[in-house]
Design a protein around this motif. Structure first.
Motif, short mmCIF file in Angstrom:
data_model
loop_
_atom_site.label_atom_id
_atom_site.label_comp_id
_atom_site.label_asym_id
_atom_site.label_seq_id
_atom_site.Cartn_x
_atom_site.Cartn_y
_atom_site.Cartn_z
N THR A 45 -51.49 30.26 36.51
CA THR A 45 -51.31 30.87 37.82
C THR A 45 -49.95 30.51 38.40
O THR A 45 -49.30 31.34 39.05
CB THR A 45 -52.43 30.42 38.78
OG1 THR A 45 -53.69 30.77 38.19
CG2 THR A 45 -52.31 31.07 40.12
N VAL A 46 -49.50 29.32 38.17
CA VAL A 46 -48.18 28.89 38.65
C VAL A 46 -47.07 29.56 37.85
O VAL A 46 -46.03 29.95 38.40
CB VAL A 46 -48.05 27.36 38.59
CG1 VAL A 46 -46.64 26.90 38.85
CG2 VAL A 46 -49.02 26.73 39.58
N LEU A 47 -47.26 29.74 36.55
CA LEU A 47 -46.22 30.32 35.70
C LEU A 47 -46.09 31.84 35.84
O LEU A 47 -45.03 32.40 35.55
CB LEU A 47 -46.47 29.96 34.24
CG LEU A 47 -46.23 28.50 33.89
CD1 LEU A 47 -46.60 28.25 32.43
CD2 LEU A 47 -44.79 28.11 34.14
N THR A 48 -47.12 32.52 36.30
CA THR A 48 -47.08 33.97 36.42
C THR A 48 -45.99 34.44 37.39
O THR A 48 -45.17 35.29 37.02
CB THR A 48 -48.46 34.52 36.80
OG1 THR A 48 -49.36 34.24 35.74
CG2 THR A 48 -48.40 36.01 37.04
N PRO A 49 -45.91 33.94 38.62
CA PRO A 49 -44.81 34.39 39.49
C PRO A 49 -43.44 34.01 38.94
O PRO A 49 -42.47 34.74 39.16
CB PRO A 49 -45.07 33.67 40.82
CG PRO A 49 -46.45 33.17 40.76
CD PRO A 49 -46.83 33.06 39.33
N LEU A 50 -43.35 32.92 38.23
CA LEU A 50 -42.08 32.53 37.61
C LEU A 50 -41.65 33.57 36.58
O LEU A 50 -40.48 33.96 36.53
CB LEU A 50 -42.21 31.15 36.97
CG LEU A 50 -40.96 30.61 36.30
CD1 LEU A 50 -39.88 30.36 37.34
CD2 LEU A 50 -41.28 29.33 35.55
#
Length: 85
Positions: A45-50
């Motif tokens: 979930t944290v890596l998706t916007p990145l």
């Protein structure tokens, strides 16, 4: 349409959430007091916007080199050659 390999970053959420999920679907080991699956989903979930941001940034760089966006307007707001507006 020319290939844009930086759009492959958009496959990151799919791979992290669905592609690898059967491999990480386990409770043990516990990391930082959290089950491994929960920690995996939190990290995805944290890596998706990145990944989306990296794609967007690279897409903007590509347009900057071309000097024009899709509508044919350059950075100064002038239209295509031949347009007198």
């Amino acid at each position: 349409m020319k290939p844009r390999p930086h759009h492959l970053w958009l496959l990151t959420p799919f791979v992290l959430f669905l592609g690898v999920l059967p491999l990480v679907n386990r409770v043990d080991p516990v990391v930082l007091g959290l089950p491994f699956l929960f920690l995996w989903l939190l990290g995805a979930t944290v890596l998706t916007p990145l990944a989306v941001w990296m794609t967007w940034r690279k897409d903007r760089e590509g347009r900057g080199r071309e000097g024009r966006d899709r509508e044919g307007v350059d950075r100064e707001g002038k239209g295509r050659e031949g347009d007198r507006s």
